[in-house]
Design a protein around this motif. Structure first.
Motif, PDB file in Angstrom:
ATOM      1  N   PRO A  22      32.530  21.290  49.461  1.00 16.33           N
ATOM      2  CA  PRO A  22      32.101  22.011  50.655  1.00 16.33           C
ATOM      3  C   PRO A  22      30.774  21.535  51.236  1.00 16.33           C
ATOM      4  O   PRO A  22      30.616  21.497  52.462  1.00 16.33           O
ATOM      5  CB  PRO A  22      32.015  23.466  50.182  1.00 16.33           C
ATOM      6  CG  PRO A  22      32.962  23.543  49.029  1.00 16.33           C
ATOM      7  CD  PRO A  22      32.864  22.221  48.351  1.00 16.33           C
ATOM      8  N   GLU A  23      29.823  21.186  50.401  1.00 14.58           N
ATOM      9  CA  GLU A  23      28.533  20.753  50.945  1.00 14.58           C
ATOM     10  C   GLU A  23      28.660  19.426  51.677  1.00 14.58           C
ATOM     11  O   GLU A  23      28.031  19.211  52.718  1.00 14.58           O
ATOM     12  CB  GLU A  23      27.490  20.676  49.830  1.00 14.58           C
ATOM     13  CG  GLU A  23      26.982  22.023  49.372  1.00 14.58           C
ATOM     14  CD  GLU A  23      26.469  22.876  50.536  1.00 14.58           C
ATOM     15  OE1 GLU A  23      25.698  22.354  51.368  1.00 14.58           O
ATOM     16  OE2 GLU A  23      26.856  24.051  50.617  1.00 14.58           O
ATOM     17  N   ARG A  26      30.326  20.330  54.913  1.00 18.04           N
ATOM     18  CA  ARG A  26      29.390  21.038  55.792  1.00 18.04           C
ATOM     19  C   ARG A  26      28.463  20.037  56.504  1.00 18.04           C
ATOM     20  O   ARG A  26      28.258  20.101  57.722  1.00 18.04           O
ATOM     21  CB  ARG A  26      28.553  22.021  54.986  1.00 18.04           C
ATOM     22  CG  ARG A  26      27.603  22.855  55.842  1.00 18.04           C
ATOM     23  CD  ARG A  26      26.492  23.461  54.997  1.00 18.04           C
ATOM     24  NE  ARG A  26      27.016  24.276  53.919  1.00 18.04           N
ATOM     25  CZ  ARG A  26      27.207  25.583  53.995  1.00 18.04           C
ATOM     26  NH1 ARG A  26      26.912  26.228  55.108  1.00 18.04           N
ATOM     27  NH2 ARG A  26      27.668  26.260  52.957  1.00 18.04           N
ATOM     28  N   THR A  30      28.643  19.533  60.643  1.00 16.23           N
ATOM     29  CA  THR A  30      27.455  19.936  61.401  1.00 16.23           C
ATOM     30  C   THR A  30      26.800  18.730  62.061  1.00 16.23           C
ATOM     31  O   THR A  30      26.284  18.824  63.180  1.00 16.23           O
ATOM     32  CB  THR A  30      26.443  20.674  60.503  1.00 16.23           C
ATOM     33  OG1 THR A  30      26.114  19.863  59.363  1.00 16.23           O
ATOM     34  CG2 THR A  30      27.009  22.009  60.034  1.00 16.23           C
ATOM     35  N   SER A  37      26.143  26.499  60.664  1.00 15.26           N
ATOM     36  CA  SER A  37      26.966  27.092  59.609  1.00 15.26           C
ATOM     37  C   SER A  37      26.180  28.157  58.862  1.00 15.26           C
ATOM     38  O   SER A  37      24.956  28.092  58.742  1.00 15.26           O
ATOM     39  CB  SER A  37      27.448  26.020  58.625  1.00 15.26           C
ATOM     40  OG  SER A  37      26.374  25.520  57.844  1.00 15.26           O
ATOM     41  N   TYR A  38      26.903  29.159  58.395  1.00 19.80           N
ATOM     42  CA  TYR A  38      26.332  30.160  57.502  1.00 19.80           C
ATOM     43  C   TYR A  38      27.429  30.607  56.547  1.00 19.80           C
ATOM     44  O   TYR A  38      28.629  30.380  56.781  1.00 19.80           O
ATOM     45  CB  TYR A  38      25.746  31.341  58.282  1.00 19.80           C
ATOM     46  CG  TYR A  38      26.754  32.167  59.057  1.00 19.80           C
ATOM     47  CD1 TYR A  38      27.370  33.289  58.492  1.00 19.80           C
ATOM     48  CD2 TYR A  38      27.075  31.851  60.382  1.00 19.80           C
ATOM     49  CE1 TYR A  38      28.276  34.057  59.204  1.00 19.80           C
ATOM     50  CE2 TYR A  38      27.973  32.612  61.099  1.00 19.80           C
ATOM     51  CZ  TYR A  38      28.565  33.705  60.515  1.00 19.80           C
ATOM     52  OH  TYR A  38      29.478  34.453  61.224  1.00 19.80           O
ATOM     53  N   THR A  39      27.030  31.225  55.452  1.00 16.88           N
ATOM     54  CA  THR A  39      27.985  31.587  54.408  1.00 16.88           C
ATOM     55  C   THR A  39      28.071  33.099  54.260  1.00 16.88           C
ATOM     56  O   THR A  39      27.049  33.787  54.187  1.00 16.88           O
ATOM     57  CB  THR A  39      27.584  30.958  53.061  1.00 16.88           C
ATOM     58  OG1 THR A  39      27.563  29.533  53.196  1.00 16.88           O
ATOM     59  CG2 THR A  39      28.574  31.327  51.964  1.00 16.88           C
ATOM     60  N   ASP A  47      32.697  32.895  48.316  1.00 21.27           N
ATOM     61  CA  ASP A  47      31.969  32.494  49.521  1.00 21.27           C
ATOM     62  C   ASP A  47      32.896  31.902  50.571  1.00 21.27           C
ATOM     63  O   ASP A  47      33.867  31.214  50.257  1.00 21.27           O
ATOM     64  CB  ASP A  47      30.902  31.454  49.168  1.00 21.27           C
ATOM     65  CG  ASP A  47      29.757  32.047  48.368  1.00 21.27           C
ATOM     66  OD1 ASP A  47      29.608  33.279  48.372  1.00 21.27           O
ATOM     67  OD2 ASP A  47      29.028  31.271  47.730  1.00 21.27           O
ATOM     68  N   TYR A  48      32.573  32.187  51.824  1.00 21.94           N
ATOM     69  CA  TYR A  48      33.335  31.668  52.954  1.00 21.94           C
ATOM     70  C   TYR A  48      32.337  31.194  54.002  1.00 21.94           C
ATOM     71  O   TYR A  48      31.454  31.955  54.417  1.00 21.94           O
ATOM     72  CB  TYR A  48      34.241  32.755  53.533  1.00 21.94           C
ATOM     73  CG  TYR A  48      35.242  32.265  54.548  1.00 21.94           C
ATOM     74  CD1 TYR A  48      36.444  31.685  54.132  1.00 21.94           C
ATOM     75  CD2 TYR A  48      34.998  32.377  55.916  1.00 21.94           C
ATOM     76  CE1 TYR A  48      37.377  31.237  55.054  1.00 21.94           C
ATOM     77  CE2 TYR A  48      35.927  31.930  56.837  1.00 21.94           C
ATOM     78  CZ  TYR A  48      37.114  31.363  56.406  1.00 21.94           C
ATOM     79  OH  TYR A  48      38.030  30.909  57.329  1.00 21.94           O
ATOM     80  N   THR A  49      32.449  29.943  54.407  1.00 21.55           N
ATOM     81  CA  THR A  49      31.540  29.362  55.384  1.00 21.55           C
ATOM     82  C   THR A  49      32.080  29.537  56.782  1.00 21.55           C
ATOM     83  O   THR A  49      33.259  29.281  57.038  1.00 21.55           O
ATOM     84  CB  THR A  49      31.319  27.871  55.096  1.00 21.55           C
ATOM     85  OG1 THR A  49      30.679  27.725  53.823  1.00 21.55           O
ATOM     86  CG2 THR A  49      30.445  27.226  56.162  1.00 21.55           C
ATOM     87  N   GLN A  65      36.367  27.065  52.985  1.00 17.29           N
ATOM     88  CA  GLN A  65      36.286  27.602  51.634  1.00 17.29           C
ATOM     89  C   GLN A  65      36.512  26.473  50.636  1.00 17.29           C
ATOM     90  O   GLN A  65      37.007  25.404  50.986  1.00 17.29           O
ATOM     91  CB  GLN A  65      37.325  28.705  51.435  1.00 17.29           C
ATOM     92  CG  GLN A  65      38.745  28.268  51.701  1.00 17.29           C
ATOM     93  CD  GLN A  65      39.700  29.441  51.707  1.00 17.29           C
ATOM     94  OE1 GLN A  65      39.599  30.334  50.868  1.00 17.29           O
ATOM     95  NE2 GLN A  65      40.628  29.456  52.661  1.00 17.29           N
TER      96      GLN A  65
END
Length: 265
Positions: A22-23, A26, A30, A37-39, A47-49, A65
């Protein structure tokens, strides 16, 4: 710039990335699209981004996710807005498809279900919740088209017509058939037939198209950020497009439409 457009029932309106990293994803999205983005921490689901066009206030354009099963490939899931999830799931089953995840309420984000068509292409259905009205579509830097790649186009026409009420309108495109999915006079998505030119191991699938100002610049930037460009920028009737896989392996396409309303005319 056109105003944000909220989808009507039967239209694609939310996309969700399942990523093993995910990172990495992300950073890629972006940087590529300029998304914020926020989680969210969703009780019971982790967690869901959220990706937005502006800041934490939205508007929301996509979610992400972690990939739940490492045996599954990373992918974008296209969700279609419906009025009643269970009624739609029943239509999926009646048409020969499967329910993968039953209708579930995600703590105000929305209620969603994950389904699979008779050929194995998965897709989602959703109704909006209290936290978001629904994702916006059909404006720059958002999803503006959803396309199915199918090995049995006739079966797909029957299935999706029964589930969403879509009408299949075929047209010749450079010697092959391309299908527009229509509700009334509006195109809500498309379908390409997977012929012998496709690798035999490629499964049927849905893929989102994102509206960008300059397809060539975006494709080049995506490659710099670690994407693999599968189809270099090329001209088609709706505009100039490119297909790629992101750095984690999820497929997507970008398009610069020829007219200001996007490719789904």
């Amino acid at each position: 710039m056109p105003e944000a457009t909220r989808p009507a029932p039967g239209w694609p309106g939310w996309i969700d990335l399942a990523s093993p990293h995910p990172e990495t994803a992300r950073t890629f999205y972006t940087e590529l699209f300029g998304w914020y983005s926020y989680t969210l921490s969703v009780p019971g689901y982790g967690d869901y981004t959220m990706f937005t066009l502006d800041d934490v206030q939205g508007p929301e354009v996509a979610g992400m996710q972690s990939l739940a099963d490492d045996a599954q490939p990373p992918s974008w899931t296209c969700y279609f807005k419906v009025v009643d999830l269970q009624t739609t799931v029943d239509a999926v089953k009646a048409g020969g498809g499967r329910e993968l995840i039953p209708p579930t309420d995600y703590a105000g984000i929305g209620s969603m279900a994950l389904c699979m068509d008779p050929e194995g292409a998965d897709f989602g259905i959703a109704t909006p919740g209290n936290a978001i009205e629904f994702g916006i579509v059909n404006r720059p830097l958002t999803m503006c088209w959803a396309e199915l790649a199918s090995r049995d186009a006739e079966r797909a026409r029957r299935f999706y017509g029964g589930v969403f009420g879509w009408q299949a309108v075929d047209r010749d495109y450079f010697g092959s058939v391309y299908t527009n999915w229509k509700l009334d006079d509006w195109s809500v998505g498309g379908m390409v037939s997977m012929d012998d030119a496709w690798p035999p191991h490629y499964p049927p699938h849905w893929i989102p198209y994102f509206w960008v100002d300059d397809c060539d610049v975006t494709a080049a930037r995506a490659a710099e950020l670690g994407a693999t460009v599968r189809i270099p920028p090329a001209d088609i009737q709706p505009g100039r497009y490119s297909m790629m896989t992101d750095p984690t392996g999820a497929r997507l396409a970008v398009i610069t439409p020829r007219i200001a309303t996007g490719p789904g005319m």
